[in-house]
Write a protein that holds these residues in place. Structure first.
Motif, PDB file in Angstrom:
ATOM      1  N   ASP A 182       0.878  -1.045  -0.117  1.00  0.00           N
ATOM      2  CA  ASP A 182      -0.087  -0.021   0.013  1.00  0.00           C
ATOM      3  C   ASP A 182       1.017   1.229  -0.088  1.00  0.00           C
ATOM      4  N   ILE A 214      -7.114   1.217   7.709  1.00  0.00           N
ATOM      5  CA  ILE A 214      -7.071   2.584   7.154  1.00  0.00           C
ATOM      6  C   ILE A 214      -6.055   3.538   8.168  1.00  0.00           C
ATOM      7  N   SER A 217      -2.451   2.817   7.650  1.00  0.00           N
ATOM      8  CA  SER A 217      -2.143   3.257   6.359  1.00  0.00           C
ATOM      9  C   SER A 217      -2.036   4.540   6.465  1.00  0.00           C
ATOM     10  N   SER A 406      -5.225   1.722   1.010  1.00  0.00           N
ATOM     11  CA  SER A 406      -5.380   0.525   1.871  1.00  0.00           C
ATOM     12  C   SER A 406      -5.687  -0.556   1.213  1.00  0.00           C
TER      13      SER A 406
END
Length: 506
Positions: A182, A214, A217, A406
């Motif tokens: 990611d 999330i 990330s 993500s």
């Protein structure tokens, strides 16, 4: 490991087991936590006694002196634990129905024993919510690294040198993990106009498998794009402390390392009232020790405005911790005044802020806070907050409308102080780069300097209020921003060239 070290570790383990057995045996007579309860809190039901062979995770927070006295303890049988279930998500925990006690000789050397009695607050039983994902607004294309760099006046040359002399870190809790793939995709999409590193230098702790979060990330991608081309570590702490973030476990990792990143950002927090006073004070002591070592610790101010809870039928604001610690730099949130233009910033209504109910106002912010309290035309009722407490946040940055990658998917409109915190931390890492290259030490604990210089180098945010409760029927505004420091955006958001000039000299 040498034989002596192995012997010492085995001895300490035996001592801790002895302490554990004494606590549960009922043969001792001292409890350092007066708020421990033998009765269940509302909403919890006993499921019966736990198997004596069941593995448990307990926290023994020993005061760091005279540890040799633990060797006087003997291993005794007789521990009793029960299963309980409660909360809106039917969470299961294992707790003891018996009060814990410590020997009189040992009690002065133990702060608390966690994992025995306290039940997770019902508001914190769930997985920590992901940063808010909102819908498309107007023509705004979303906040990306290039938007951050343009708003805060960074050029393509404002990046790190890529050496190991300077480093930064973020901490992850509550089973939040990032994926290298990611990060690589994020940099391919949004990192084309500045030098950057495509991978994390070091992961400390357990990096779980499965889907990326999330939160994790967001933290990694914006710390590494704001603090571009700077070596980055990720601290990943498994497990929970009584259902919430294991802050003490993370701080112990820092205490046990001699070489650490200079800047640490943390996007997590809990309501002060949801934690035991002993735990808060111990974590705060460790934060103070980290600051004394020259680390810069940044915490998100939270995404609930001033917070709100009911006490005896009356509403009060609800401060969060560790954001309310006087030894961290707390970051609030802003949004663009025009949703599709890179322009002036106003308060993001979710930006956390207020006054601690635990920690008194530190001397470094006395003048600024007193001025706000005496001049603000929009103060909430005095019964809603502790005006003499540590006030936060200290600074702010954009917290609304971010792009994040993500699980290989670019996600727009992610919002929260989880975004503003790594951004501000990354910019401080760039300033450390200049200080280190010029032979100066890293910034260290930032707050005294911020307040002494009255927020020099920051864009003052003077418009907007954050959310909270104003009466028993409806939610309304909490505090409002104004000239100078305020408990919504602190001193304001970074103007990088000016902030660099302000913070470059000793």
């Amino acid at each position: 490991m040498t034989a002596d070290l192995r012997k010492g570790r085995m001895g300490l383990q035996a001592c801790l087991l002895g302490l554990f057995a004494l606590i549960l045996s009922g043969k001792c007579s001292y409890s350092p936590e007066p708020d421990q309860r033998r009765t269940l809190p509302p909403g919890w039901v006993s499921l019966g006694r736990a198997d004596p062979e069941e593995e448990l995770s307990l926290t023994f927070a020993l005061r760091q002196q005279n540890l040799e006295r633990l060797s006087e303890l003997l291993l005794l049988p007789g521990a009793e634990f029960h299963h309980y279930v409660g909360g809106p998500t039917e969470t299961h925990v294992v707790r003891s129905p018996r009060p814990y006690q410590l020997p009189q000789a040992l009690a002065p050397h133990v702060d608390f024993v966690g994992g025995l009695h306290r039940f997770p607050p019902t508001s914190s039983l769930r997985q920590r919510p992901e940063p808010q994902v909102t819908g498309t607004v107007g023509l705004h294309l979303g906040v990306t690294p290039s938007v951050i760099r343009k708003r805060y006046n960074l050029t393509s040359q404002d990046v790190g040198s890529g050496t190991s002399n300077n480093s930064q870190a973020c901490a992850q809790f509550l089973e939040q993990y990032f994926h290298d793939s990611d990060l690589a995709q994020f940099m391919r999409l949004f990192g084309g106009n500045f030098a950057h590193q495509a991978s994390v230098t070091r992961v400390v702790g357990q990096q779980g498998r499965g889907r990326a979060g999330i939160e994790a990330s967001l933290d990694v991608q914006y710390l590494m794009s704001a603090g571009a081309n700077i070596s980055t570590w990720v601290y990943s702490s498994p497990g929970r402390h009584e259902g919430q973030e294991p802050f003490l476990q993370w701080l112990m990792l820092l205490s046990n390392e001699s070489a650490l990143p200079h800047v640490h950002t943390v996007s997590y927090g809990d309501e002060e009232d949801s934690l035991s006073s002993a735990y808060i004070q111990r974590v705060n002591t460790e934060l103070m020790k980290a600051a004394a070592r020259g680390l810069t610790l940044l915490f998100a101010s939270g995404d609930s405005g001033a917070g709100c809870w009911s006490v005896s039928g009356r509403h009060q604001f609800r401060p969060t911790f560790p954001a309310s610690s006087p030894y961290v730099t707390t970051v609030g949130g802003t949004s663009f005044q025009e949703p599709f233009l890179i322009t002036n910033e106003i308060v993001d209504y979710i930006s956390g802020g207020g006054f601690s109910n635990v920690f008194p106002r530190p001397s470094y912010q006395e003048e600024a806070v007193a001025k706000f309290l005496s001049s603000s035309p929009h103060l909430p009722p005095s019964s809603y907050f502790n005006a003499s407490g540590r006030a936060y946040p200290d600074v702010a940055a954009l917290s609304d409308g971010y792009w994040v990658v993500s699980n290989r998917v670019p996600i727009p409109w992610v919002s929260g102080t989880s975004a503003s915190t790594p951004v501000f931390g990354g910019l401080l890492s760039l300033i450390n780069e200049h200080r280190i290259l010029s032979g100066r030490p890293p910034l260290g604990f930032l707050n005294p300097r911020l307040y002494q210089q009255h927020g020099a180098g920051l864009f003052d945010v003077t418009h907007g209020c954050h959310a909270s409760c104003l009466d028993e029927e409806v939610e309304g505004q909490g505090f409002c921003s104004g000239p100078g420091w305020d408990p919504v955006t602190g001193w304001g958001t970074p103007n990088f060239p000016a902030l660099l000039k302000t913070l470059l000299n000793p």
